[in-house]
Enzyme design. Structure first.
Site, PDB file in Angstrom:
ATOM      1  N   LYS A  19     -54.388  51.005  93.677  1.00 30.51           N
ATOM      2  CA  LYS A  19     -53.562  49.906  94.194  1.00 30.51           C
ATOM      3  C   LYS A  19     -52.079  50.143  93.875  1.00 30.51           C
ATOM      4  O   LYS A  19     -51.219  50.032  94.748  1.00 30.51           O
ATOM      5  CB  LYS A  19     -54.049  48.586  93.568  1.00 30.51           C
ATOM      6  CG  LYS A  19     -53.281  47.350  93.971  1.00 30.51           C
ATOM      7  CD  LYS A  19     -54.106  46.100  93.796  1.00 30.51           C
ATOM      8  CE  LYS A  19     -54.192  45.596  92.370  1.00 30.51           C
ATOM      9  NZ  LYS A  19     -52.941  44.996  91.856  1.00 30.51           N
ATOM     10  N   GLY A  91     -48.459  40.573  92.542  1.00 24.93           N
ATOM     11  CA  GLY A  91     -47.339  40.658  91.597  1.00 24.93           C
ATOM     12  C   GLY A  91     -46.515  41.911  91.836  1.00 24.93           C
ATOM     13  O   GLY A  91     -45.280  41.890  91.763  1.00 24.93           O
ATOM     14  N   ARG A 119     -46.485  32.811  88.230  1.00 24.16           N
ATOM     15  CA  ARG A 119     -46.245  34.002  87.400  1.00 24.16           C
ATOM     16  C   ARG A 119     -44.753  34.188  87.103  1.00 24.16           C
ATOM     17  O   ARG A 119     -43.915  33.934  87.956  1.00 24.16           O
ATOM     18  CB  ARG A 119     -46.860  35.226  88.083  1.00 24.16           C
ATOM     19  CG  ARG A 119     -48.373  35.033  88.196  1.00 24.16           C
ATOM     20  CD  ARG A 119     -49.062  36.205  88.783  1.00 24.16           C
ATOM     21  NE  ARG A 119     -48.994  37.369  87.915  1.00 24.16           N
ATOM     22  CZ  ARG A 119     -49.467  38.561  88.268  1.00 24.16           C
ATOM     23  NH1 ARG A 119     -50.014  38.734  89.456  1.00 24.16           N
ATOM     24  NH2 ARG A 119     -49.387  39.570  87.426  1.00 24.16           N
ATOM     25  N   ASP A 310     -55.213  46.260  82.822  1.00 24.19           N
ATOM     26  CA  ASP A 310     -56.043  45.670  83.878  1.00 24.19           C
ATOM     27  C   ASP A 310     -57.540  45.829  83.606  1.00 24.19           C
ATOM     28  O   ASP A 310     -58.361  45.215  84.278  1.00 24.19           O
ATOM     29  CB  ASP A 310     -55.704  46.297  85.230  1.00 24.19           C
ATOM     30  CG  ASP A 310     -54.330  45.861  85.718  1.00 24.19           C
ATOM     31  OD1 ASP A 310     -53.813  44.842  85.220  1.00 24.19           O
ATOM     32  OD2 ASP A 310     -53.781  46.539  86.604  1.00 24.19           O
ATOM     33  N   LYS A 337     -51.425  37.162  84.139  1.00 25.96           N
ATOM     34  CA  LYS A 337     -51.947  37.973  85.245  1.00 25.96           C
ATOM     35  C   LYS A 337     -52.373  37.038  86.382  1.00 25.96           C
ATOM     36  O   LYS A 337     -51.999  35.877  86.402  1.00 25.96           O
ATOM     37  CB  LYS A 337     -53.100  38.844  84.745  1.00 25.96           C
ATOM     38  CG  LYS A 337     -52.664  39.887  83.733  1.00 25.96           C
ATOM     39  CD  LYS A 337     -51.750  40.905  84.383  1.00 25.96           C
ATOM     40  CE  LYS A 337     -51.171  41.864  83.372  1.00 25.96           C
ATOM     41  NZ  LYS A 337     -50.150  42.723  83.935  1.00 25.96           N
TER      42      LYS A 337
HETATM   43  C1  S3P Z   1     -48.887  47.056  87.959  1.00 22.58           C
HETATM   44  C2  S3P Z   1     -48.486  46.811  86.678  1.00 22.58           C
HETATM   45  C3  S3P Z   1     -49.224  45.934  85.764  1.00 22.58           C
HETATM   46  C4  S3P Z   1     -50.643  45.689  86.236  1.00 22.58           C
HETATM   47  C5  S3P Z   1     -50.693  45.363  87.706  1.00 22.58           C
HETATM   48  C6  S3P Z   1     -50.121  46.495  88.524  1.00 22.58           C
HETATM   49  C7  S3P Z   1     -48.064  47.939  88.796  1.00 22.58           C
HETATM   50  O1  S3P Z   1     -48.559  44.692  85.701  1.00 22.58           O
HETATM   51  O2  S3P Z   1     -51.232  44.657  85.505  1.00 22.58           O
HETATM   52  O3  S3P Z   1     -52.024  45.129  88.124  1.00 22.58           O
HETATM   53  O4  S3P Z   1     -48.515  48.345  89.892  1.00 22.58           O
HETATM   54  O5  S3P Z   1     -46.940  48.248  88.404  1.00 22.58           O
HETATM   55  P1  S3P Z   1     -47.344  44.394  84.682  1.00 22.58           P
HETATM   56  O6  S3P Z   1     -46.182  45.179  85.088  1.00 22.58           O
HETATM   57  O7  S3P Z   1     -47.091  42.903  84.809  1.00 22.58           O
HETATM   58  O8  S3P Z   1     -47.869  44.760  83.320  1.00 22.58           O
END
Ligand code: S3P
Length: 424
Positions: A19, A91, A119, A310, A337
């Site tokens: 992802k 996010g 968030r 995650d 999250k």
């Molecule tokens: C992600 C970073 C992480 C992770 C999210 C994907 C990314 O979040 O939990 O599922 O793609 O950069 P955080 O940056 O909030 O730790």
């Protein structure tokens, strides 16, 4: 969805494409010059939200099966959208877009679903303002976020939280800033943005936990093949470990060291996980062979947390089936999250009879006792839904998972893949 315990898991699978890497590929391809082809792209709701946003920014993007063709428009080739940019549950889309849109020559508004609206966004708004951005969050911290594009200047920034989304947002802004942008991490988070920007012809220098972004005039379109997502593999890894007589092979899983904390911790818990066909490229990958193992509790904290952030819901399920105590600490980030994952896992595992309690920064699980089925909530969080599904396969009696469709954000085929290796 009703889930009954199964006998074992056997066979070979591939899991959903990564992802994080999928998001970044579309973003960088859009601001590169020339065409890019992204193969094995994750067709989940989160990454489709990213494609949708860039289409609204007038980037021609074609999707055919799992391939995405992006006709890159160059660093200043994005055009003002006619509507607000809707980032759904994602996010990564929301936070990375803020960094990318702050230096454009037009204004945008970003908003997402009910979970995104809760968030924290101040963590990106504050440093972007330091770079000169004109960015306004709702109540200073939330979406909808309004961005008035303007010129930025490079800064030196000490990251107050380990967050790859924050780091990546600043890297993308840094690509446009006057002068260099330096980011210092306390604990190293996933580094896909650093790797991919350089793969597109960018100039980022990484010295341990210090990242220096030197702006370049142009990025160049690329062909990218995305490996399987270790965060999606995690559910199958844990399932194969805790369900008796199981042996599975998960092909082509991304094994970037900033993401493999789950393998290190599970091995420390006694897990049999072997790696075969390791391919050492910028984003390494390989096959994982996982066999049923007797697990024991461990302590998980510190610099390990960002390397498995995650995977903590899936690890909590593993801990419930492990002898003795598992302590998860330094994981406050779990509270912000897609759901509050500390509350979610405590509440749901208690329903299954697991001895679990939350702490200020994590969870304490006393495992190895009987785990029984129950009616579980997904908290509208894909990783909670998949974790509880795995628990249900290994529990005694029938379980129900409410609102399982939230898995579509990262893993629309999760249950199909699972069915293909279930031995009843
Ligand atoms: C992600 C970073 C992480 C992770 C999210 C994907 C990314 O979040 O939990 O599922 O793609 O950069 P955080 O940056 O909030 O730790």
């Amino acid at each position: 969805m009703e889930i009954n315990p199964i006998k074992s898991l056997k066979g070979t699978i591939t899991v959903a494409p990564d992802k994080s890497i999928s998001h970044r590929a579309v973003m960088l391809a859009s601001i590169a010059n020339g065409k890019s082809l992204v193969s094995n792209f994750l067709m989940g709701e989160d990454c489709l939200a990213t494609i949708d946003c860039f289409r609204k920014l007038k980037v021609p993007i074609e999707v055919k099966e799992k391939k995405v063709y992006v006709n890159g428009k160059g660093k200043y080739g994005l055009r003002p959208p006619e509507q607000l940019l809707y980032t759904g549950n994602s996010g990564t889309t929301t936070r990375l877009l803020c960094g990318l849109l702050a230096p454009q020559r037009f204004s945008t508004t970003l908003d997402g679903d009910a979970s995104i609206r809760k968030r924290p966004m101040k963590r990106i708004i504050e440093p972007l303002i330091k770079m000169g951005a004109k960015i306004y969050g709702t109540n200073g911290d939330y979406t909808p976020i309004m961005i008035e594009g303007t010129e930025l200047k490079g800064i030196e920034y000490n990251m107050p939280v380990a967050s790859a989304q924050l780091k990546s947002s600043l890297i993308l802004a840094g690509l446009y800033a006057q002068g260099e942008t330096t980011i210092i991490e306390q604990n190293i988070s996933r580094n896909h943005t650093e790797i991919m920007v350089n793969g597109f012809g960018g100039d980022i220098i990484v010295d341990n936990n210090k990242i220096t972004v030197n702006p370049v005039d142009k990025l160049f379109g690329q062909e990218i093949e995305i490996p399987g997502d270790i965060s999606s593999a995690a559910f199958f890894i844990v399932a194969a470990l805790i369900i008796p007589n199981s042996e599975i092979r998960i092909k082509n899983v991304g094994l970037n060291e900033t993401r493999t904390g789950i393998i290190d911790v599970l091995r420390a818990m006694g897990a049999f996980i072997a790696i075969e066909n390791y391919r050492d490229s910028m984003e390494p990958s390989g096959d994982l062979i996982v066999k049923t193992s007797s697990l024991h509790g461990v302590e998980i904290g510190g610099g390990l947390i960002p390397r498995l952030i995650d995977e903590l819901p899936a690890l909590t399920v593993a801990a419930a089936f492990a002898e003795g105590k598992t302590i998860i600490k330094d994981a406050e980030e779990l509270k912000v999250k897609e759901s509050n994952r500390i509350d979610a896992m405590e509440t749901e595992l208690k329903k299954a009879g697991v001895e679990i309690r939350s702490t200020l920064d994590g969870l304490v699980i006393k495992g190895g006792k009987m785990v029984h089925g129950a009616e579980f909530e997904s908290w509208n969080d894909h990783r909670i839904a998949m974790s509880m599904s795995v628990l249900a396969l290994a529990a005694e009696g029938t379980s129900k998972i409410k609102n399982p469709q939230c898995i579509n954000v990262s893993y629309p085929n999760f249950f199909d893949t699972l069915h293909s290796i279930i031995q009843k």
